[in-house]
Design a protein around this motif. Structure first.
Motif, short mmCIF file in Angstrom:
data_model
loop_
_atom_site.label_atom_id
_atom_site.label_comp_id
_atom_site.label_asym_id
_atom_site.label_seq_id
_atom_site.Cartn_x
_atom_site.Cartn_y
_atom_site.Cartn_z
N LEU A 175 0.83 -1.21 0.00
CA LEU A 175 0.00 0.00 0.00
C LEU A 175 0.86 1.26 0.00
O LEU A 175 0.56 2.25 -0.68
N LEU A 176 1.97 1.22 0.75
CA LEU A 176 2.88 2.37 0.82
C LEU A 176 3.90 2.37 -0.32
O LEU A 176 4.73 3.28 -0.40
N ASN A 177 3.84 1.34 -1.16
CA ASN A 177 4.78 1.19 -2.28
C ASN A 177 6.22 1.11 -1.79
O ASN A 177 7.14 1.65 -2.42
N LEU A 178 6.43 0.43 -0.66
CA LEU A 178 7.78 0.26 -0.13
C LEU A 178 8.53 -0.79 -0.94
O LEU A 178 7.94 -1.73 -1.47
N SER A 179 9.84 -0.67 -0.95
CA SER A 179 10.67 -1.63 -1.67
C SER A 179 10.59 -3.01 -1.01
O SER A 179 10.43 -3.13 0.20
N ASN A 180 10.74 -4.04 -1.83
CA ASN A 180 10.82 -5.41 -1.33
C ASN A 180 12.26 -5.84 -1.06
O ASN A 180 12.51 -7.00 -0.73
N ASP A 181 13.19 -4.92 -1.21
CA ASP A 181 14.60 -5.20 -0.99
C ASP A 181 15.08 -4.53 0.30
O ASP A 181 14.97 -3.31 0.43
N PRO A 182 15.57 -5.26 1.30
CA PRO A 182 15.73 -6.72 1.34
C PRO A 182 14.43 -7.45 1.66
O PRO A 182 14.30 -8.61 1.34
N SER A 183 13.47 -6.74 2.32
CA SER A 183 12.15 -7.33 2.56
C SER A 183 11.19 -6.21 2.94
O SER A 183 11.61 -5.17 3.48
N PRO A 184 9.90 -6.38 2.67
CA PRO A 184 8.93 -5.34 3.04
C PRO A 184 8.91 -5.07 4.53
O PRO A 184 8.83 -3.92 4.97
N GLY A 185 8.95 -6.14 5.35
CA GLY A 185 8.90 -5.97 6.79
C GLY A 185 10.07 -5.17 7.33
O GLY A 185 9.91 -4.35 8.25
N TYR A 186 11.25 -5.41 6.77
CA TYR A 186 12.43 -4.66 7.20
C TYR A 186 12.26 -3.17 6.90
O TYR A 186 12.61 -2.30 7.72
#
Length: 360
Positions: A175-186
């Motif tokens: 939803l926030l368009n955050l990067s998946n690198d290294p992970s969304p949770g990070y």
């Protein structure tokens, strides 16, 4: 536990249940000789699909196996046992790793051992932290469970009744368009650290001012937790809050973490009180989160217990945890399943496994 002479003291493990493919080499005394892995990273705002993830694993598994052997300083002839993740997980990625393991086992005539992914997280956590009999909080993209051991079973005290906490965080990151690198949770964790209120609450970052804490639903039902309602609520309110300045992305990340982690600490504390335990073990990818670790550490201190936590090397899915669990299984039983039993399954509960290698 006596080592079997035919085990060769070394195990090679393959993990590929989700978006990470890992291969590890472990010795029977618990020494982790190598543990390389690769992560399938999709563009920001997107999740990972089974077919594409399996293709990623197929492209990297051979080079990872070679790297694992090279880093460990051993050859396939020295490997006594090959292990793979049987489940739970995503079907196509699971099969990609299993086919590689099965092929090597057939070519080199090695015993092949299927491993429960969830139990492997626990056994790796016990090995890495030295916590012998902890209450376990297992938090990842696909699983959320509170677990305790008794009579050669890992019993589930409570779990999510809908989606896993890691999956919920991943979907909010989209939803926030955050990067998946290294992970969304990070990346949610790093944004939350920058929220002003985070510093006052001990979460790190920020300038020490008390910022706005967005109120979110609290989904605890006895020993179980629910995250779908929280996700739906924050997805509904976030666009308007961000557009109007009612909350920043950092404040939303902070509020989400504080709410869901408080839920997880609450159910873990009840399990700890019930068991009369003296330690808690955090496993699974979400267990790397420093804020969750701090909240759990504070709870443990209040109860005279200690926390066992790990960094991303062993908390996140990896091949060494599969190698180690398969090794302790085979070293005790001496039995490798028939080839017909060597399959994968998307559903394989933690409490289905006979933990015969433990006598405590």
């Amino acid at each position: 536990m006596a080592a079997r002479a035919d085990l060769g003291l070394l195990a090679l493990g393959f993990e590929g249940s989700a978006n990470k493919i890992g291969v590890g080499v472990v010795r029977l005394d618990g020494a982790i000789l190598s543990n390389p892995r690769r992560t399938f990273i999709t563009p920001a705002g997107q999740g990972f699909l089974p077919r594409e993830t399996a293709t990623h694993h197929q492209q990297h598994v051979v080079e990872l196996a070679a790297a694992a052997l090279r880093e460990a300083g051993v050859t396939m002839a020295q490997i006594g046992l090959i292990c793979y993740t049987k489940g739970p997980g995503m079907g196509a990625p699971l099969r990609a790793a299993a086919v590689a393991a099965r092929t090597l086992a057939a070519l080199w005539r090695k015993p092949l051992i299927p491993v429960n992914h969830c139990v492997a997280h626990i056994e790796m956590g016990r090995l890495a932290t030295g916590k012998a009999r902890p209450v376990v909080l297992y938090v990842s993209g696909g699983n959320t469970q509170v677990i305790a051991y008794l009579n050669q079973r890992y019993h589930i005290f409570g779990e999510t009744i809908d989606i896993a906490v890691g999956n919920m965080l991943d979907r909010f990151a989209r939803l926030l368009n955050l990067s998946n690198d290294p992970s969304p949770g990070y990346n949610i964790e790093q944004l939350a650290k920058s929220a002003p209120r985070a510093a006052a609450a001990g979460g790190g970052g920020g300038g020490g001012e008390h910022g706005r804490l967005v109120e979110l639903p609290y989904g605890v039902f006895g020993m179980d937790v629910s995250f779908s309602g929280i996700l739906s609520h924050i997805q509904a309110i976030a666009p308007a809050l961000l557009a109007s300045g009612g909350a920043t992305a950092a404040e939303l990340c902070y509020a989400l973490q504080e709410t869901v982690f408080a839920m997880l600490v609450e159910v873990t504390e009840r399990a700890l009180a019930h068991c009369g335990g003296d330690s808690v073990l955090l496993v699974g990818g979400v267990g790397c989160n420093e804020r969750l670790q701090q909240m759990m550490r504070d709870m443990c201190a209040d109860r005279g217990a200690v926390l066992g936590a790990m960094d991303e090397r062993y908390c996140v899915d990896n091949g060494a945890m599969i190698a180690w669990t398969g090794m302790v299984d085979y070293a005790r039983s001496g039995r490798a399943p028939e080839w017909a039993e060597l399959y994968c399954t998307q559903r394989f509960r933690t409490d289905e496994v006979h933990v015969h290698w433990r006598d405590d």
